[in-house]
Write a protein that holds these residues in place. Structure first.
Motif, PDB file in Angstrom:
ATOM      1  N   VAL A   3       0.859  -1.182   0.000  1.00  0.00           N
ATOM      2  CA  VAL A   3       0.000   0.000   0.000  1.00  0.00           C
ATOM      3  C   VAL A   3       0.895   1.230   0.000  1.00  0.00           C
ATOM      4  O   VAL A   3       1.910   1.256   0.702  1.00  0.00           O
ATOM      5  N   LYS A 133      -3.720   6.869  -3.821  1.00  0.00           N
ATOM      6  CA  LYS A 133      -3.646   5.668  -2.977  1.00  0.00           C
ATOM      7  C   LYS A 133      -3.455   4.462  -3.882  1.00  0.00           C
ATOM      8  O   LYS A 133      -4.266   4.233  -4.794  1.00  0.00           O
ATOM      9  N   ILE A 135      -2.844   0.290  -4.150  1.00  0.00           N
ATOM     10  CA  ILE A 135      -2.801  -1.010  -3.485  1.00  0.00           C
ATOM     11  C   ILE A 135      -2.556  -2.092  -4.533  1.00  0.00           C
ATOM     12  O   ILE A 135      -2.981  -1.975  -5.679  1.00  0.00           O
TER      13      ILE A 135
ATOM     14  N   GLU C  36      -5.133   0.051   6.239  1.00  0.00           N
ATOM     15  CA  GLU C  36      -4.684   0.629   4.969  1.00  0.00           C
ATOM     16  C   GLU C  36      -5.394  -0.093   3.833  1.00  0.00           C
ATOM     17  O   GLU C  36      -5.332  -1.328   3.765  1.00  0.00           O
ATOM     18  N   GLY C  37      -6.054   0.661   2.948  1.00  0.00           N
ATOM     19  CA  GLY C  37      -6.734   0.011   1.840  1.00  0.00           C
ATOM     20  C   GLY C  37      -7.729   0.927   1.168  1.00  0.00           C
ATOM     21  O   GLY C  37      -7.542   2.144   1.127  1.00  0.00           O
ATOM     22  N   GLY C 136      -8.106  -4.454   2.181  1.00  0.00           N
ATOM     23  CA  GLY C 136      -6.835  -3.875   2.609  1.00  0.00           C
ATOM     24  C   GLY C 136      -6.150  -4.771   3.615  1.00  0.00           C
ATOM     25  O   GLY C 136      -6.304  -5.978   3.580  1.00  0.00           O
TER      26      GLY C 136
END
Lengths: 137, 137, 137
Positions: A3, A133, A135, C36-37, C136
């Motif tokens: 992430v 962001k 991922i 986090e995600g 996440g």
């Protein structure tokens, strides 16, 4: 799972302006080390947009003129009773969208031939943030 | 973490057309083996859309007529000074949106009763791509 | 990788209404344990929206009035030949958008100073669902 989070800082010279931010998003992607996944890019302010279209100066002018037709500056918005004067910017941002989600494939933005990421500012001349962001793996 | 990428190829017969692509997205999901996660479906061209609405032929006609009101064909767009003639298609795609992100739950598209995924073409009669990116587990 | 799914249930009192659902999304995020995600929040019905803007009652009135200008109630939509009477709601939802994707950073919604999540109902007074999907770690 990896992430990565980044914030782009933008201060436009004009009240309404369209700025190409593709290079900054690519830079964030490189730093992230993610090869396969998703990147979210969104305006963190509610009078600004992030959207994908074509890098062509005439088209950018067309967008701004068209937005003025669909969501005109008007004194009589209810929002202005709070002392604000930017209701049109909230509406313009709604047309253009808050965010884009882009696929990451083989370490790059998985784009068609003309796709570019833009920041659309509709109440500018002050510091605004765009969130990136990422991922994936 | 599993990642799966697919590209759908579409060539519409008409300049403006709305095509249901739910079955193709479901097929990609099945191939991916992902049971829980997200699927991104986006047009890779900037005069086309991917959106979610209802499979009803009258409504599809309503969408196309309405888009012509909001983002009409006009000779005088600045974009046309480049030799292009499709500025209206860039605007129409903006109203309808570039992409959808759909939840994957228990191996299926986690949809309400009427949700269907559509490709909206506004400058067609040539080959275009739609990206399907799936991440999850 | 963590995945969490939740469904919010909403029944508005009026046909058209804008409801702040930020607290419910935060609650789902807390339950998920994801630090986090990404979180996807989408309307599961095609006459409703999920969007991000400002919590200000005047602005919410402006949105509803503006949507009536851009996508008016009209008897003559083709969709109404099926017996439906809500074509305008399909169009209004299209302007406002079906979904938002929000970054999760350090266990919270990674929001700018004014961002709030809203459910936009354009054919209400009956039970509707909003999906919250979190992925996440």
């Amino acid at each position: 799972m990896k992430v990565y989070t980044d914030y782009l800082c933008l201060t436009t010279k004009k009240t309404r302006e369209i700025v190409n931010i593709t290079a900054q998003v690519r830079e964030a992607l490189e730093k992230s080390g993610v090869k396969e996944g998703l990147v979210l890019v969104n305006a963190m302010h509610i009078t600004a947009s992030v959207f994908i279209n074509d890098e062509e100066s005439g088209l950018k002018e067309d967008f701004l003129k068209w937005l003025e037709e669909l969501a005109p500056v008007r004194p009589e918005y209810k929002h202005h009773q709070t002392g604000e004067d930017n209701a049109d910017a909230h509406l313009k941002r709604t047309i253009m969208g808050r965010e884009v989600v882009v696929a990451i494939t083989k370490g790059g933005l998985d784009f068609g031939p003309w796709e570019q990421i833009f920041y659309g500012e509709f109440d500018g001349q002050r510091k605004k943030l765009v969130l990136v962001k990422i991922i994936g793996e």
